[in-house]
Design an enzyme around this catalytic site. Sequence first.
Site, short mmCIF file in Angstrom:
data_model
loop_
_atom_site.label_atom_id
_atom_site.label_comp_id
_atom_site.label_asym_id
_atom_site.label_seq_id
_atom_site.Cartn_x
_atom_site.Cartn_y
_atom_site.Cartn_z
N TYR A 141 0.82 -1.21 0.00
CA TYR A 141 0.00 0.00 0.00
C TYR A 141 0.86 1.27 0.00
CZ TYR A 141 -4.15 -2.86 0.95
OH TYR A 141 -5.15 -3.77 0.87
N LYS A 191 2.91 -15.43 1.96
CA LYS A 191 2.79 -16.16 0.70
C LYS A 191 4.23 -16.49 0.28
CE LYS A 191 0.25 -17.67 -2.76
NZ LYS A 191 -0.70 -18.78 -2.63
N ASP A 224 -3.64 -18.01 1.40
CA ASP A 224 -4.81 -18.66 0.83
C ASP A 224 -5.38 -19.70 1.81
OD1 ASP A 224 -2.32 -19.77 0.33
OD2 ASP A 224 -2.93 -20.81 -1.49
N ASP A 248 -5.58 -6.65 5.62
CA ASP A 248 -6.77 -5.91 5.19
C ASP A 248 -7.87 -6.90 4.82
OD1 ASP A 248 -8.42 -3.90 4.36
OD2 ASP A 248 -7.21 -3.28 2.64
N ASP A 252 -11.40 -8.51 7.19
CA ASP A 252 -12.78 -8.39 6.75
C ASP A 252 -13.47 -9.75 6.70
OD1 ASP A 252 -12.61 -5.67 6.60
OD2 ASP A 252 -13.38 -5.51 4.56
#
Length: 357
Positions: A141, A191, A224, A248, A252
């Site tokens: 970001y 990852k 994942d 992020d 959620d």
Amino acid sequence: MSGKVLVLPGDGIGVEVVPVALTVMSKVAKDAGIDLHFEEGLIGGVAIDRSGTPLPEATLNAARSADIVLFGGVGGPKWDHLPMSGRPERGLLRLRAELGLFANLRPALLFAPLAAASSLKPELVADLDILILRELTGGIYFGEPRGVREENGEKVGFNTDIYREHEIERIARVAFQLAERRNRRVCSVDKANVLEVTQFWRDVVTRVHQEEFAHIELSHMYVDNAGMQLVRAPKQFDVIVTGNMFGDILSDVAAMLTGSLGMLPSASLGATGHGLFEPVHGTAPDIAGKNFANPLATILSAAMAFRYTLNAGACADQIERAVGRVLADGVRTRDIAGDSRNVVGTREMGEAVLAAL
Ligand code: NAD
């Protein structure tokens, strides 16, 4: 004890939920003999409208000298046509970066009366209590270079995922310290099978663990798989620590485990314990101005301010108990209504919490 609170309602439902949380915060502080000084500032779309920038200097300066920033949300369709660099959301990203708020704590705590509101089966989420710790000032970001350029007559969009060693070390330490106060388990999400930057993340977290926190259980998981495990068996986690973008998204997902975005608080802390406290949800333009918004996420964010910045854990407990009592009494906003017959508005929910304190 005293503290300076900068109040930034922002846009949309921010201007509805923040005043409600403030009344709760003021009452709890007064009863506990904590002298809180409140000041209000502009941020986001409303700041663009009034001063041409999403983060006016006056707001930034006030935030720098505040112990606590209580924030609502920024953004909405009115400002979506603006170039990315001038959007309301930029104000929040810059504020987090300027205040050095690198640690974002997002608890996913399921209040028992809301088990039926979860998108998962009640037995998978009953008594759920996990904490997602998201790195907030680094990663993709903020990474440079970023942008869209022409290459061989074609447009190419690009961002950079970058983490410096000290950024990973300090967020890892916060994760292990939080786990020390909880169930002593940290799962670091990356990852590492595809991205070099996250293999580096894994190496640094492993080193900090070995050198300083060997008494805490550490595991690693690919993002994942973590997304899958969060909806398959969420109670396996205690503290999840991860980078900015994965955090992020996963937070959620965790939001839905608890029934509603309207229930999820968050805290963003800097090195000295000062912090920005905000609901996880955004400005909900679809329900803004209707007294529909659930103020509990913001009220619970204020509770986190007592716990993490003011070191007044008893005040935080008091707020959380009051919220639990109100929910047990069947009082609900629309987003968590289920089959309750006691559906109330934003202000009325705030009054119910005040009464339950
Ligand atoms: P959102 O969180 O605002 O809303 C998603 C859905 O959840 C909507 O249906 C909304 O009505 C509902 N919802 C959210 N909070 C609720 C509450 N307290 N009570 C009841 N229902 C609630 O996300 P979005 O729709 O993706 O974004 C809307 C705007 O908010 C966009 O401009 C976005 O950029 C901005 N946003 C800001 C922040 C922030 O300031 N931290 C975070 C996310 C989104």
